[in-house]
Design a protein around this motif. Structure first.
Motif, PDB file in Angstrom:
ATOM      1  N   GLN A  22       4.589 -15.207 -13.195  1.00  0.00           N
ATOM      2  CA  GLN A  22       4.983 -13.850 -13.526  1.00  0.00           C
ATOM      3  C   GLN A  22       6.485 -13.644 -13.332  1.00  0.00           C
ATOM      4  N   GLN A  23       7.092 -12.963 -14.283  1.00  0.00           N
ATOM      5  CA  GLN A  23       8.525 -12.702 -14.222  1.00  0.00           C
ATOM      6  C   GLN A  23       8.770 -11.453 -13.371  1.00  0.00           C
ATOM      7  N   HIS A  24       9.613 -11.574 -12.350  1.00  0.00           N
ATOM      8  CA  HIS A  24       9.949 -10.465 -11.461  1.00  0.00           C
ATOM      9  C   HIS A  24      11.414 -10.081 -11.662  1.00  0.00           C
ATOM     10  N   ALA A  26      12.781  -7.373  -9.568  1.00  0.00           N
ATOM     11  CA  ALA A  26      13.292  -6.768  -8.337  1.00  0.00           C
ATOM     12  C   ALA A  26      12.391  -7.191  -7.176  1.00  0.00           C
ATOM     13  N   ILE A  27      12.955  -7.132  -5.979  1.00  0.00           N
ATOM     14  CA  ILE A  27      12.224  -7.517  -4.765  1.00  0.00           C
ATOM     15  C   ILE A  27      11.482  -6.292  -4.236  1.00  0.00           C
ATOM     16  N   THR A  28      10.181  -6.474  -3.937  1.00  0.00           N
ATOM     17  CA  THR A  28       9.357  -5.396  -3.420  1.00  0.00           C
ATOM     18  C   THR A  28       8.911  -5.718  -1.994  1.00  0.00           C
ATOM     19  N   ARG A  29       8.317  -4.692  -1.372  1.00  0.00           N
ATOM     20  CA  ARG A  29       7.830  -4.875  -0.013  1.00  0.00           C
ATOM     21  C   ARG A  29       6.679  -5.874   0.032  1.00  0.00           C
ATOM     22  N   GLU A  30       5.852  -5.882  -0.969  1.00  0.00           N
ATOM     23  CA  GLU A  30       4.732  -6.830  -1.017  1.00  0.00           C
ATOM     24  C   GLU A  30       5.230  -8.273  -1.039  1.00  0.00           C
ATOM     25  N   MET A  31       6.306  -8.508  -1.779  1.00  0.00           N
ATOM     26  CA  MET A  31       6.892  -9.850  -1.837  1.00  0.00           C
ATOM     27  C   MET A  31       7.440 -10.248  -0.466  1.00  0.00           C
ATOM     28  N   ILE A  32       8.043  -9.269   0.258  1.00  0.00           N
ATOM     29  CA  ILE A  32       8.545  -9.552   1.616  1.00  0.00           C
ATOM     30  C   ILE A  32       7.391  -9.904   2.553  1.00  0.00           C
ATOM     31  N   ASP A  33       6.276  -9.167   2.448  1.00  0.00           N
ATOM     32  CA  ASP A  33       5.114  -9.456   3.302  1.00  0.00           C
ATOM     33  C   ASP A  33       4.596 -10.859   3.063  1.00  0.00           C
ATOM     34  N   VAL A  34       4.486 -11.238   1.769  1.00  0.00           N
ATOM     35  CA  VAL A  34       3.993 -12.585   1.448  1.00  0.00           C
ATOM     36  C   VAL A  34       4.959 -13.644   1.961  1.00  0.00           C
ATOM     37  N   ALA A  35       6.268 -13.427   1.762  1.00  0.00           N
ATOM     38  CA  ALA A  35       7.257 -14.403   2.218  1.00  0.00           C
ATOM     39  C   ALA A  35       7.212 -14.570   3.736  1.00  0.00           C
ATOM     40  N   CYS A  36       7.080 -13.467   4.493  1.00  0.00           N
ATOM     41  CA  CYS A  36       7.005 -13.566   5.963  1.00  0.00           C
ATOM     42  C   CYS A  36       5.728 -14.264   6.415  1.00  0.00           C
ATOM     43  N   ALA A  54      12.876 -18.182   1.000  1.00  0.00           N
ATOM     44  CA  ALA A  54      11.451 -18.192   0.681  1.00  0.00           C
ATOM     45  C   ALA A  54      11.173 -17.439  -0.619  1.00  0.00           C
ATOM     46  N   LEU A  55      11.855 -16.314  -0.852  1.00  0.00           N
ATOM     47  CA  LEU A  55      11.676 -15.563  -2.100  1.00  0.00           C
ATOM     48  C   LEU A  55      12.093 -16.398  -3.308  1.00  0.00           C
ATOM     49  N   LYS A  56      13.201 -17.113  -3.186  1.00  0.00           N
ATOM     50  CA  LYS A  56      13.631 -17.979  -4.283  1.00  0.00           C
ATOM     51  C   LYS A  56      12.641 -19.102  -4.526  1.00  0.00           C
ATOM     52  N   HIS A  57      12.068 -19.656  -3.429  1.00  0.00           N
ATOM     53  CA  HIS A  57      11.123 -20.771  -3.563  1.00  0.00           C
ATOM     54  C   HIS A  57       9.784 -20.300  -4.137  1.00  0.00           C
ATOM     55  N   ILE A  58       9.335 -19.104  -3.729  1.00  0.00           N
ATOM     56  CA  ILE A  58       8.008 -18.636  -4.144  1.00  0.00           C
ATOM     57  C   ILE A  58       8.065 -17.953  -5.504  1.00  0.00           C
ATOM     58  N   TYR A  59       8.992 -16.991  -5.658  1.00  0.00           N
ATOM     59  CA  TYR A  59       9.019 -16.173  -6.871  1.00  0.00           C
ATOM     60  C   TYR A  59      10.164 -16.546  -7.816  1.00  0.00           C
ATOM     61  N   GLY A  60      11.064 -17.395  -7.367  1.00  0.00           N
ATOM     62  CA  GLY A  60      12.199 -17.758  -8.222  1.00  0.00           C
ATOM     63  C   GLY A  60      13.160 -16.615  -8.449  1.00  0.00           C
ATOM     64  N   GLY A  62      16.273 -14.085  -6.517  1.00  0.00           N
ATOM     65  CA  GLY A  62      17.141 -13.766  -5.394  1.00  0.00           C
ATOM     66  C   GLY A  62      17.458 -12.289  -5.402  1.00  0.00           C
ATOM     67  N   GLY A  63      18.037 -11.793  -4.372  1.00  0.00           N
ATOM     68  CA  GLY A  63      18.343 -10.371  -4.309  1.00  0.00           C
ATOM     69  C   GLY A  63      19.474 -10.080  -3.360  1.00  0.00           C
ATOM     70  N   SER A  64      19.784  -8.811  -3.282  1.00  0.00           N
ATOM     71  CA  SER A  64      20.850  -8.372  -2.395  1.00  0.00           C
ATOM     72  C   SER A  64      20.420  -8.532  -0.933  1.00  0.00           C
ATOM     73  N   THR A  65      21.337  -8.947  -0.104  1.00  0.00           N
ATOM     74  CA  THR A  65      21.034  -9.123   1.327  1.00  0.00           C
ATOM     75  C   THR A  65      20.712  -7.796   1.984  1.00  0.00           C
ATOM     76  N   ASP A  66      21.351  -6.704   1.520  1.00  0.00           N
ATOM     77  CA  ASP A  66      21.073  -5.383   2.090  1.00  0.00           C
ATOM     78  C   ASP A  66      19.627  -4.975   1.840  1.00  0.00           C
ATOM     79  N   VAL A  67      19.149  -5.236   0.620  1.00  0.00           N
ATOM     80  CA  VAL A  67      17.764  -4.877   0.288  1.00  0.00           C
ATOM     81  C   VAL A  67      16.790  -5.688   1.129  1.00  0.00           C
ATOM     82  N   ILE A  68      17.062  -6.991   1.249  1.00  0.00           N
ATOM     83  CA  ILE A  68      16.168  -7.859   2.031  1.00  0.00           C
ATOM     84  C   ILE A  68      16.167  -7.435   3.499  1.00  0.00           C
TER      85      ILE A  68
END
Length: 350
Positions: A22-24, A26-36, A54-60, A62-68
């Motif tokens: 699936q093409q993503h 933006a980074i969501t909270r659900e993606m953060i939960d899965v990555a953690c 981990a986000l790059k490895h799982i979902y391919g 990247g995002g802003s460090t502030d958002v993460i």
């Protein structure tokens, strides 16, 4: 507890429902939960750097460090709240220690100066709490409880009146709610009627627009037809002007030909006169020739007979007549050749 690493080359994703195709965007909270969760399973430290990897490895993605960092703070707060549930205030310190002890930092890595300062602050805080508990007057607490009791008694006394007021407000609420529902229904009916009227007007306008479009097409066709007629009329006017020029030229030529015809008529009159003279001369010449022939025959028959006719004079007159006839014939040929050329010119001009 050993320090957990934050760098990795691969992750074990077995047991996680992840759609990597699936093409993503933006980074969501659900993606953060899965990555953690993946980092916890793989015994990796949970920091912003490892979560981003981990986000790059799982979902391919990247995002802003502030958002993460913001989403990671939310994840830590929720996990800390889940750990606090079911524990008493006495276990709060141990809960905080368990939540913060993620294996990223060993106790030996904490500076001694920091531990000494925190120990002094803990001692000072405990001493202040002990002094306040030892010197507090229980009368303040009793006074506060008595005030709360008096307030509750007053509320108990006012309960029947409050109940009546509540019933009144409830009835008013129900009445206003009913009126509001009826007004809303009437408004919906009015809007429905207005919408029907607007739809009818829209249909009429559409029909009128179609009629105007048809009229416009007809007018455009007539305009095109008038344009073609105008072009034809312009061509016809030019053709008439050209024909008028040719007619004027022909009239000039005809005027010239009329003059030539008049001259030809004069020549023809002269020719007729010459022809009549020629006929007369031919008759005279014939008569002279007959006279000469008759005289010559008489001379041969009676050679000794003398006549009083002058044959020489007759021959001379005959020769002069023949010369005049030749001259008239030459003039006649000239007139005939000239009249033939002029008649050809007239025929060509016509």
């Amino acid at each position: 507890m050993a320090k957990l690493p934050t760098a990795f080359t691969t992750l074990e994703l077995q047991g996680f429902d992840i759609e990597q195709k699936q093409q993503h965007t933006a980074i969501t909270r659900e993606m953060i939960d899965v990555a953690c969760a993946v980092l916890q399973k793989n015994r990796l430290g949970i920091v912003s750097r490892s979560v981003q990897s981990a986000l790059k490895h799982i979902y391919g993605i990247g995002g802003s460090t502030d958002v993460i960092c913001q989403l990671l703070r939310e994840w830590r707060a929720e996990n800390l709240a889940s750990l606090k549930q079911g524990r008493s205030e006495k276990d709060l310190a141990s809960t905080i220690l368990e939540a913060t002890n993620d294996g990223l930092l060993e106790e030996s890595d904490i500076p001694e100066e920091y531990l000494a300062v925190m120990r002094q602050m803990a001692i000072a805080g405990y001493q202040l709490a002990y002094q306040k508990a030892d010197t507090s007057v229980s009368g303040d607490r009793m006074k506060m409880l008595s005030q709360e009791n008096a307030a509750m008694q007053q509320q108990l006394k006012d309960f029947p009146q409050l109940e009546v007021q509540l019933s009144f407000y409830k009835s008013e609420y129900e009445r206003q709610r009913t009126e509001l529902r009826e007004a809303y229904m009437n408004l919906n009916k009015q809007q429905l009627a207005d919408s029907d009227t607007f739809r009818q007007q829209l249909e009429n306008l559409g029909t009128e627009r179609n009629d105007l479009r048809t009229s416009l097409l007809i007018a455009e066709g007539k305009l095109a037809e008038l344009g073609s007629l105008e072009l034809k009329e312009r061509d016809r006017t030019l053709e008439l002007a050209r024909i008028n020029g040719q007619l004027e030229q022909k009239q000039v030529e005809i005027s010239g030909l009329h003059g030539e015809i008049q001259s030809l008529q004069t020549v023809v009159g002269a020719k007729s006169a010459i022809e009549s003279q020629l006929v007369t001369l031919k008759a005279q010449l014939k008569e002279a020739n007959e006279t000469i022939t008759r005289l010559q025959s008489q001379q041969k028959a009676t050679s000794a007979l003398e006549v009083d006719v002058d044959v020489d004079s007759l021959q001379t007159a005959n020769e002069s007549l023949a010369a005049e006839v030749s001259n008239l014939q030459a003039q006649l040929q000239e007139f005939q050749s000239g009249s033939g050329k002029k008649s050809k010119a007239v025929a060509n001009s016509k």
